[in-house]
Motif scaffolding. Sequence first.
Motif, PDB file in Angstrom:
ATOM      1  N   THR A   2      46.523  59.419  55.338  1.00  0.00           N
ATOM      2  CA  THR A   2      45.817  57.968  54.014  1.00  0.00           C
ATOM      3  C   THR A   2      45.359  59.110  52.703  1.00  0.00           C
ATOM      4  O   THR A   2      44.753  59.808  52.675  1.00  0.00           O
ATOM      5  CB  THR A   2      44.660  57.328  54.781  1.00  0.00           C
ATOM      6  N   THR A   3      46.111  57.608  51.656  1.00  0.00           N
ATOM      7  CA  THR A   3      45.929  57.864  50.526  1.00  0.00           C
ATOM      8  C   THR A   3      44.890  56.920  49.928  1.00  0.00           C
ATOM      9  O   THR A   3      45.074  55.973  50.071  1.00  0.00           O
ATOM     10  CB  THR A   3      46.982  57.712  50.477  1.00  0.00           C
ATOM     11  N   ARG A   4      43.721  57.816  49.778  1.00  0.00           N
ATOM     12  CA  ARG A   4      42.959  56.883  48.875  1.00  0.00           C
ATOM     13  C   ARG A   4      42.876  56.856  47.281  1.00  0.00           C
ATOM     14  O   ARG A   4      43.571  57.825  47.207  1.00  0.00           O
ATOM     15  CB  ARG A   4      41.493  57.775  48.985  1.00  0.00           C
ATOM     16  N   ILE A   5      43.123  55.751  46.706  1.00  0.00           N
ATOM     17  CA  ILE A   5      43.260  55.347  45.544  1.00  0.00           C
ATOM     18  C   ILE A   5      42.138  54.601  44.608  1.00  0.00           C
ATOM     19  O   ILE A   5      41.961  53.313  45.330  1.00  0.00           O
ATOM     20  CB  ILE A   5      45.084  54.469  45.422  1.00  0.00           C
ATOM     21  N   LEU A   6      41.892  54.892  43.607  1.00  0.00           N
ATOM     22  CA  LEU A   6      41.665  54.262  42.714  1.00  0.00           C
ATOM     23  C   LEU A   6      41.719  53.812  41.111  1.00  0.00           C
ATOM     24  O   LEU A   6      42.198  54.767  41.166  1.00  0.00           O
ATOM     25  CB  LEU A   6      40.386  55.135  42.238  1.00  0.00           C
ATOM     26  N   PRO A   7      42.263  52.934  41.587  1.00  0.00           N
ATOM     27  CA  PRO A   7      43.141  52.239  40.180  1.00  0.00           C
ATOM     28  C   PRO A   7      41.461  52.097  38.659  1.00  0.00           C
ATOM     29  O   PRO A   7      40.490  51.281  39.266  1.00  0.00           O
ATOM     30  CB  PRO A   7      43.427  51.189  40.642  1.00  0.00           C
ATOM     31  N   ALA A   8      41.939  51.706  37.842  1.00  0.00           N
ATOM     32  CA  ALA A   8      40.949  51.543  36.754  1.00  0.00           C
ATOM     33  C   ALA A   8      42.112  50.580  35.288  1.00  0.00           C
ATOM     34  O   ALA A   8      42.682  51.395  35.343  1.00  0.00           O
ATOM     35  CB  ALA A   8      40.668  53.047  36.017  1.00  0.00           C
ATOM     36  N   ALA A   9      41.613  49.139  35.535  1.00  0.00           N
ATOM     37  CA  ALA A   9      42.200  48.427  34.713  1.00  0.00           C
ATOM     38  C   ALA A   9      41.054  47.541  33.992  1.00  0.00           C
ATOM     39  O   ALA A   9      40.333  47.241  34.672  1.00  0.00           O
ATOM     40  CB  ALA A   9      42.916  47.525  35.901  1.00  0.00           C
ATOM     41  N   GLY A  10      40.438  47.127  32.924  1.00  0.00           N
ATOM     42  CA  GLY A  10      40.421  46.580  32.127  1.00  0.00           C
ATOM     43  C   GLY A  10      40.198  45.447  32.459  1.00  0.00           C
ATOM     44  O   GLY A  10      39.765  44.424  32.385  1.00  0.00           O
ATOM     45  N   ASP A  11      41.608  45.514  32.188  1.00  0.00           N
ATOM     46  CA  ASP A  11      42.271  43.529  32.070  1.00  0.00           C
ATOM     47  C   ASP A  11      42.520  42.832  33.598  1.00  0.00           C
ATOM     48  O   ASP A  11      42.718  43.729  34.802  1.00  0.00           O
ATOM     49  CB  ASP A  11      43.812  43.298  31.597  1.00  0.00           C
ATOM     50  N   PRO A  12      41.533  41.745  33.577  1.00  0.00           N
ATOM     51  CA  PRO A  12      41.494  41.668  35.425  1.00  0.00           C
ATOM     52  C   PRO A  12      42.361  40.857  36.153  1.00  0.00           C
ATOM     53  O   PRO A  12      42.530  41.417  36.810  1.00  0.00           O
ATOM     54  CB  PRO A  12      40.754  40.105  34.627  1.00  0.00           C
ATOM     55  N   ASP A  13      43.702  40.246  35.124  1.00  0.00           N
ATOM     56  CA  ASP A  13      44.466  40.464  35.469  1.00  0.00           C
ATOM     57  C   ASP A  13      45.690  41.112  36.038  1.00  0.00           C
ATOM     58  O   ASP A  13      45.791  41.109  36.984  1.00  0.00           O
ATOM     59  CB  ASP A  13      45.362  38.729  34.964  1.00  0.00           C
ATOM     60  N   ALA A  14      45.465  41.953  35.022  1.00  0.00           N
ATOM     61  CA  ALA A  14      45.978  43.561  36.165  1.00  0.00           C
ATOM     62  C   ALA A  14      45.266  44.382  36.905  1.00  0.00           C
ATOM     63  O   ALA A  14      46.361  44.659  38.668  1.00  0.00           O
ATOM     64  CB  ALA A  14      46.138  44.395  34.676  1.00  0.00           C
ATOM     65  N   ALA A  15      43.992  43.904  37.242  1.00  0.00           N
ATOM     66  CA  ALA A  15      43.258  44.521  37.791  1.00  0.00           C
ATOM     67  C   ALA A  15      43.759  44.281  39.968  1.00  0.00           C
ATOM     68  O   ALA A  15      44.233  44.434  40.454  1.00  0.00           O
ATOM     69  CB  ALA A  15      42.155  44.584  38.120  1.00  0.00           C
ATOM     70  N   ARG A  16      44.081  42.226  39.688  1.00  0.00           N
ATOM     71  CA  ARG A  16      44.470  42.110  40.729  1.00  0.00           C
ATOM     72  C   ARG A  16      45.407  42.209  41.030  1.00  0.00           C
ATOM     73  O   ARG A  16      45.638  42.099  42.146  1.00  0.00           O
ATOM     74  CB  ARG A  16      44.188  40.793  40.403  1.00  0.00           C
ATOM     75  N   SER A  17      47.078  41.894  40.077  1.00  0.00           N
ATOM     76  CA  SER A  17      47.376  42.469  40.583  1.00  0.00           C
ATOM     77  C   SER A  17      48.416  43.848  40.663  1.00  0.00           C
ATOM     78  O   SER A  17      48.894  44.002  41.856  1.00  0.00           O
ATOM     79  CB  SER A  17      48.545  42.410  39.169  1.00  0.00           C
ATOM     80  N   ILE A  18      47.269  44.927  40.314  1.00  0.00           N
ATOM     81  CA  ILE A  18      47.542  46.835  40.892  1.00  0.00           C
ATOM     82  C   ILE A  18      46.852  46.767  42.523  1.00  0.00           C
ATOM     83  O   ILE A  18      47.764  47.145  43.331  1.00  0.00           O
ATOM     84  CB  ILE A  18      46.422  47.159  40.221  1.00  0.00           C
TER      85      ILE A  18
END
Length: 423
Positions: A2-18
């Motif tokens: 299992t790979t734990r992934i932490l995304p960091a994105a200031g743009d809400p649309d980009a965060a949802r897409s990721i």
Amino acid sequence: MTTRILPAAGDPDAARSITALLSQLPDAEPAPPVPDSTSLLDMLGRMAAESVDELPEVVLVHERIGPVPALELIREVALRFPAVGVVLISSDAGPGLFSAAMDSGARGLIALPLSYEELSARVQAAALWAVGVRRHLGGGAEVFTGPGGRVVTVTGAKGGVGTTFTAVQFALAAAASGRRTALVDLDLQAGDVGSYLDVQFRRSIADLAGIQDISPRVLQDAVYEDRTGLALLLAPAEGERGEEVDERAARQVIGALRARYELVVVDCGTQVTGANAAAVEQADTAVLVTTPDVVSVRAAKRMVRMWERLQVRKAEDTAVVVNRWSKHTEIQPSLIEKITKTRPVRTPVPAAFKELQAVVDAGRVQDLDNRSTVKQALWAVAGELGLLSAPDKAPVPAQPGTGSALAVRAAGPVARLRRGREG
């Protein structure tokens, strides 16, 4: 695996897409995205403090993260958490950015718009790399925070409150307790660390400002190894050279020092610049020095509010040292806490300038007598802040007054402060 992934994105649309695409990856465990660099570093720090096993294998950094630029954030994560695989997501996938990302410590670059195949390949490669590094390093908790690697900034609410003296005493206390300690003068136009310790040295932090990759040898050439046991990185003798040390340079220099010393104490002076704001944001502990008078406490309130507006540091994450305190002072630490929303340390520093005058005038504050109540209080504060590796080596602190001596009286300057508290 299992790979734990932490995304960091200031743009809400980009965060949802990721997040949507990550949820499709097999054996992936994506965490909720974090919105800014401060939140990312704080979260990783908390995870590492609990257990190395809590850290994610992969961190995804979107190009529009802030307030720290993406490449500088990647460098910071790579320095502080070297077994976390960091991947940059950017609309520019050219060779120039790829090279810059790799130099900063990234393990991959993903082009926008996102594609499932590329995201999967980059995440898998970064995760395998992270697992391999952890296996090689043996999983020791100390590996992920550097050799001690703690940064403490000391900032003054205004000029004349004792900022540099406090920073120097913190560093001396840590060195006396056995910690390998660096003291950085980031008061770039008016730094006095060298004057307080009777040190003259031709190199300064400005000599590191234009260097892209600070090697141990380059750092060693700029640092003065003092007889006190401190490693000193001084402010430039020519104040105009302070402009050479920008936010990027400050982050890089502090990152290099963090990797080499157990403790890095940074004197940030009293002015907010890009360089010292970056230092305060990076710091594990941020100290604000004030004196118990109306002007200084209002200045302290302005400082913490500015830090909050700039997303540098939250007020409740700031430790306040009350200097030149006495039991007769109308403005007590409890009132300062209410006004600034910070957390004062338990030990106030007494008003006893006569103890200091001789060593300050001689530029030899390292010779201050252990019987000095000011020294005892500051070294006790250093212990409270966790800067000492062997607290028993520090002088026993003088005990401040208690009970009615700490009562807050709503008269005179206290009433004036309360009237201006909401202003």
